[in-house]
Design a protein around this motif. Structure first.
Motif, PDB file in Angstrom:
ATOM      1  N   MET A   1       0.826  -1.194   0.000  1.00  0.00           N
ATOM      2  CA  MET A   1       0.000   0.000   0.000  1.00  0.00           C
ATOM      3  C   MET A   1       0.868   1.255   0.000  1.00  0.00           C
ATOM      4  SD  MET A   1      -3.151   1.186   2.458  1.00  0.00           S
ATOM      5  CE  MET A   1      -2.198   1.905   3.790  1.00  0.00           C
ATOM      6  N   ASN A   2       1.957   1.233   0.770  1.00  0.00           N
ATOM      7  CA  ASN A   2       2.861   2.383   0.790  1.00  0.00           C
ATOM      8  C   ASN A   2       3.473   2.623  -0.588  1.00  0.00           C
ATOM      9  OD1 ASN A   2       4.315   4.435   2.452  1.00  0.00           O
ATOM     10  ND2 ASN A   2       6.099   3.284   1.745  1.00  0.00           N
ATOM     11  N   LYS A   3       3.808   1.529  -1.272  1.00  0.00           N
ATOM     12  CA  LYS A   3       4.350   1.638  -2.623  1.00  0.00           C
ATOM     13  C   LYS A   3       3.308   2.216  -3.578  1.00  0.00           C
ATOM     14  CE  LYS A   3       6.681  -1.161  -6.144  1.00  0.00           C
ATOM     15  NZ  LYS A   3       7.022  -2.543  -6.559  1.00  0.00           N
ATOM     16  N   LEU A   4       2.053   1.793  -3.399  1.00  0.00           N
ATOM     17  CA  LEU A   4       0.964   2.301  -4.231  1.00  0.00           C
ATOM     18  C   LEU A   4       0.760   3.796  -4.018  1.00  0.00           C
ATOM     19  CD1 LEU A   4      -1.518   1.828  -6.086  1.00  0.00           C
ATOM     20  CD2 LEU A   4      -2.800   1.233  -4.036  1.00  0.00           C
ATOM     21  N   LEU A   5       0.794   4.237  -2.747  1.00  0.00           N
ATOM     22  CA  LEU A   5       0.611   5.655  -2.450  1.00  0.00           C
ATOM     23  C   LEU A   5       1.763   6.489  -3.005  1.00  0.00           C
ATOM     24  CD1 LEU A   5      -0.732   5.504   1.230  1.00  0.00           C
ATOM     25  CD2 LEU A   5      -2.036   5.828  -0.875  1.00  0.00           C
ATOM     26  N   ASN A   6       2.981   5.949  -2.951  1.00  0.00           N
ATOM     27  CA  ASN A   6       4.120   6.656  -3.540  1.00  0.00           C
ATOM     28  C   ASN A   6       3.959   6.809  -5.048  1.00  0.00           C
ATOM     29  OD1 ASN A   6       6.600   7.449  -1.828  1.00  0.00           O
ATOM     30  ND2 ASN A   6       5.946   5.539  -0.894  1.00  0.00           N
ATOM     31  N   ALA A   7       3.520   5.741  -5.702  1.00  0.00           N
ATOM     32  CA  ALA A   7       3.297   5.808  -7.146  1.00  0.00           C
ATOM     33  C   ALA A   7       2.187   6.808  -7.474  1.00  0.00           C
ATOM     34  CB  ALA A   7       2.942   4.424  -7.690  1.00  0.00           C
ATOM     35  N   LEU A   8       1.129   6.821  -6.659  1.00  0.00           N
ATOM     36  CA  LEU A   8       0.032   7.770  -6.853  1.00  0.00           C
ATOM     37  C   LEU A   8       0.537   9.202  -6.744  1.00  0.00           C
ATOM     38  CD1 LEU A   8      -2.966   8.546  -7.074  1.00  0.00           C
ATOM     39  CD2 LEU A   8      -3.170   8.143  -4.607  1.00  0.00           C
ATOM     40  N   MET A   9       1.374   9.464  -5.754  1.00  0.00           N
ATOM     41  CA  MET A   9       1.919  10.810  -5.584  1.00  0.00           C
ATOM     42  C   MET A   9       2.797  11.207  -6.760  1.00  0.00           C
ATOM     43  SD  MET A   9       2.157  13.565  -3.815  1.00  0.00           S
ATOM     44  CE  MET A   9       1.528  13.236  -2.181  1.00  0.00           C
ATOM     45  N   ASP A  10       3.620  10.276  -7.256  1.00  0.00           N
ATOM     46  CA  ASP A  10       4.484  10.569  -8.401  1.00  0.00           C
ATOM     47  C   ASP A  10       3.669  10.944  -9.636  1.00  0.00           C
ATOM     48  OD1 ASP A  10       6.832  10.171  -7.016  1.00  0.00           O
ATOM     49  OD2 ASP A  10       7.027   8.067  -7.596  1.00  0.00           O
ATOM     50  N   VAL A  11       2.602  10.199  -9.900  1.00  0.00           N
ATOM     51  CA  VAL A  11       1.782  10.496 -11.074  1.00  0.00           C
ATOM     52  C   VAL A  11       1.043  11.816 -10.879  1.00  0.00           C
ATOM     53  CG1 VAL A  11      -0.145   9.725 -12.515  1.00  0.00           C
ATOM     54  CG2 VAL A  11       1.549   8.087 -11.711  1.00  0.00           C
ATOM     55  N   ALA A  12       0.568  12.100  -9.662  1.00  0.00           N
ATOM     56  CA  ALA A  12      -0.104  13.375  -9.388  1.00  0.00           C
ATOM     57  C   ALA A  12       0.831  14.552  -9.673  1.00  0.00           C
ATOM     58  CB  ALA A  12      -0.586  13.414  -7.935  1.00  0.00           C
ATOM     59  N   PHE A  13       2.111  14.414  -9.296  1.00  0.00           N
ATOM     60  CA  PHE A  13       3.091  15.462  -9.591  1.00  0.00           C
ATOM     61  C   PHE A  13       3.281  15.608 -11.106  1.00  0.00           C
ATOM     62  CE2 PHE A  13       3.785  16.251  -5.355  1.00  0.00           C
ATOM     63  CZ  PHE A  13       4.921  16.998  -5.074  1.00  0.00           C
ATOM     64  N   GLN A  14       3.324  14.480 -11.800  1.00  0.00           N
ATOM     65  CA  GLN A  14       3.527  14.509 -13.250  1.00  0.00           C
ATOM     66  C   GLN A  14       2.404  15.258 -13.953  1.00  0.00           C
ATOM     67  OE1 GLN A  14       5.780  13.230 -15.536  1.00  0.00           O
ATOM     68  NE2 GLN A  14       7.246  12.672 -13.948  1.00  0.00           N
ATOM     69  N   VAL A  15       1.146  15.017 -13.555  1.00  0.00           N
ATOM     70  CA  VAL A  15       0.016  15.576 -14.300  1.00  0.00           C
ATOM     71  C   VAL A  15      -0.352  16.985 -13.860  1.00  0.00           C
ATOM     72  CG1 VAL A  15      -0.927  13.290 -14.795  1.00  0.00           C
ATOM     73  CG2 VAL A  15      -1.748  14.535 -12.792  1.00  0.00           C
ATOM     74  N   THR A  16       0.106  17.428 -12.670  1.00  0.00           N
ATOM     75  CA  THR A  16      -0.264  18.767 -12.204  1.00  0.00           C
ATOM     76  C   THR A  16       0.897  19.754 -12.203  1.00  0.00           C
ATOM     77  OG1 THR A  16       0.199  18.272  -9.867  1.00  0.00           O
ATOM     78  CG2 THR A  16      -2.044  17.798 -10.691  1.00  0.00           C
ATOM     79  N   GLY A  17       2.139  19.263 -12.162  1.00  0.00           N
ATOM     80  CA  GLY A  17       3.289  20.169 -12.070  1.00  0.00           C
ATOM     81  C   GLY A  17       3.506  20.698 -10.660  1.00  0.00           C
ATOM     82  N   ALA A  18       2.962  20.033  -9.648  1.00  0.00           N
ATOM     83  CA  ALA A  18       3.100  20.477  -8.256  1.00  0.00           C
ATOM     84  C   ALA A  18       4.568  20.496  -7.820  1.00  0.00           C
ATOM     85  CB  ALA A  18       2.296  19.563  -7.331  1.00  0.00           C
ATOM     86  N   ASP A  19       4.878  21.364  -6.844  1.00  0.00           N
ATOM     87  CA  ASP A  19       6.233  21.468  -6.307  1.00  0.00           C
ATOM     88  C   ASP A  19       6.392  20.698  -5.001  1.00  0.00           C
ATOM     89  OD1 ASP A  19       7.387  23.372  -8.244  1.00  0.00           O
ATOM     90  OD2 ASP A  19       5.881  24.738  -7.426  1.00  0.00           O
ATOM     91  N   LEU A  20       5.317  20.566  -4.254  1.00  0.00           N
ATOM     92  CA  LEU A  20       5.376  19.846  -2.991  1.00  0.00           C
ATOM     93  C   LEU A  20       4.008  19.233  -2.700  1.00  0.00           C
ATOM     94  CD1 LEU A  20       5.312  22.405  -0.030  1.00  0.00           C
ATOM     95  CD2 LEU A  20       4.952  23.050  -2.390  1.00  0.00           C
ATOM     96  N   GLY A  21       4.014  18.214  -1.869  1.00  0.00           N
ATOM     97  CA  GLY A  21       2.742  17.572  -1.579  1.00  0.00           C
ATOM     98  C   GLY A  21       2.893  16.446  -0.577  1.00  0.00           C
ATOM     99  N   SER A  22       1.760  15.928  -0.147  1.00  0.00           N
ATOM    100  CA  SER A  22       1.763  14.824   0.811  1.00  0.00           C
ATOM    101  C   SER A  22       0.448  14.064   0.717  1.00  0.00           C
ATOM    102  CB  SER A  22       1.948  15.352   2.245  1.00  0.00           C
ATOM    103  OG  SER A  22       0.817  16.113   2.656  1.00  0.00           O
TER     104      SER A  22
END
Length: 346
Positions: A210-231
């Motif tokens: 699940m932790n790996k899944l959440l990390n992958a989700l965060m990476d893709v969210a950064f890719q599609v939005t251009g965010a600088d920081l997040g959690s």
């Protein structure tokens, strides 16, 4: 340049047969093909890439309904054209002519890239997902396709138009996308197998997954939005508070110490209300305005993470004032869909 993968087909089929109660199961016996279709269609809709699923013996099972026009047109072409261009769109060990590189990618004569994702349970490969075709890094100039168009009697403008519709993605973007598809698919596959053999326990290995899944989700969210920081903050039901599980661009001490009571702050309000917020200088919501205390952030977005109608936590994304990124309602809808897709595996 990517190097061809020298190992043969059997590398994907190595497995520990002892102690595996599902070793005789086939992919089609474990998954609900209708639900699997929905997952593939959501991925295709969000990412604009084509997905196909095959079983371990290379038999086609399902494909996303969103199909590139190029693939659709070539499917109706004469045998010579189809065999020449489409043949490499499947790796050799599944009956095609695509030669795998070390990243499990392969390309066709048009220079389009696809990737293969082995679907494993306890090291046993039950099937494969083919992701692509896509344009890796950048499209070639239109003139580079002229000889192919002439050779096969395809109009250059028509061919170029179809290629131009395909997703252009960086290598890193493709990598995080493949990771997310792999994690969501294997998580669903494992839960389906557990359900089939009546083993519903979720242990430490699933927490890691699940932790790996959440990390992958965060990476893709950064890719599609251009965010600088997040959690991603998850709810601790015993303490009625949120804590950071996954973070990007935040100091370690912030990640370790950040705790938000349900209903407090923007994250706590989003989790309690199950409501998404966009936060910027133009926000009118009085519930939110009182918490605008981070002047270095020009735009932020908070999206609840739901699993079966229950809020598990929130995703926070932020853009710095030095960035040109400003989140919109469309960004929020996209992240909502991405979160919904990823949490289908939980």
């Amino acid at each position: 340049m990517m190097q061809p993968l020298k190992k043969g087909r059997n590398q994907f089929f190595r497995q520990e047969k002892r102690g595996n109660p599902g070793q005789d199961m086939q992919l089609k016996d474990i998954i609900d093909l209708e639900e699997w279709q929905k997952i593939q269609d959501k991925f295709a809709g969000i990412t604009n890439v084509y997905l196909r699923t095959y079983d371990a013996k290379g038999r086609f099972l399902i494909a996303s309904k969103i199909k590139p026009r190029l693939c659709d047109e070539l499917a109706r072409a004469d045998f010579t054209v189809k065999a020449r261009i489409c043949g490499p769109c499947l790796p050799t060990f599944l009956g095609g002519r695509g030669v795998l590189d070390r990243n499990l990618g392969f390309s066709c004569e048009l220079g389009l890239q696809s990737f293969i994702i082995p679907l494993r349970i306890d090291q046993r490969v039950l099937g494969y997902i083919i992701v692509g075709p896509m344009v890796l890094v950048a499209r070639k100039p239109k003139e580079r396709y002229r000889h192919i168009a002439e050779e096969f009697g395809i109009g250059l403008e028509d061919l170029w138009s179809m290629i131009s519709e395909l997703r252009v993605i960086s290598f890193n973007g493709a990598k995080v996308l493949i990771e997310l598809i792999k994690d969501v698919s294997e998580y669903n596959l494992k839960l389906s197998c557990q359900n089939l053999i009546k083993q519903r326990q979720v242990g430490a290995a699933d927490s890691v997954r699940m932790n790996k899944l959440l990390n992958a989700l965060m990476d893709v969210a950064f890719q599609v939005t251009g965010a600088d920081l997040g959690s991603i903050m998850l709810i601790d039901a015993d303490k009625n508070e949120l804590g950071i599980s996954v973070a990007r661009g935040l100091a370690k001490e912030v990640v370790d110490k950040a705790k938000v009571q349900m209903g407090d702050g923007i994250s706590g309000k989003a989790a309690q209300a199950g409501e998404a917020f966009i936060v910027d200088d133009n926000v009118q919501d009085n519930r939110i305005k009182q918490h605008l205390n981070r002047p270095q952030i020009s735009s932020a977005m908070v999206v609840p993470i739901r699993v079966k109608d229950r809020v598990w936590g929130v995703m926070n994304l932020g853009a710095l004032r030095s960035s040109s990124v400003s989140f919109t309602d469309e960004n929020m809808k996209l992240i909502n869909r991405l979160v919904e897709l990823a949490t289908a595996a939980l």
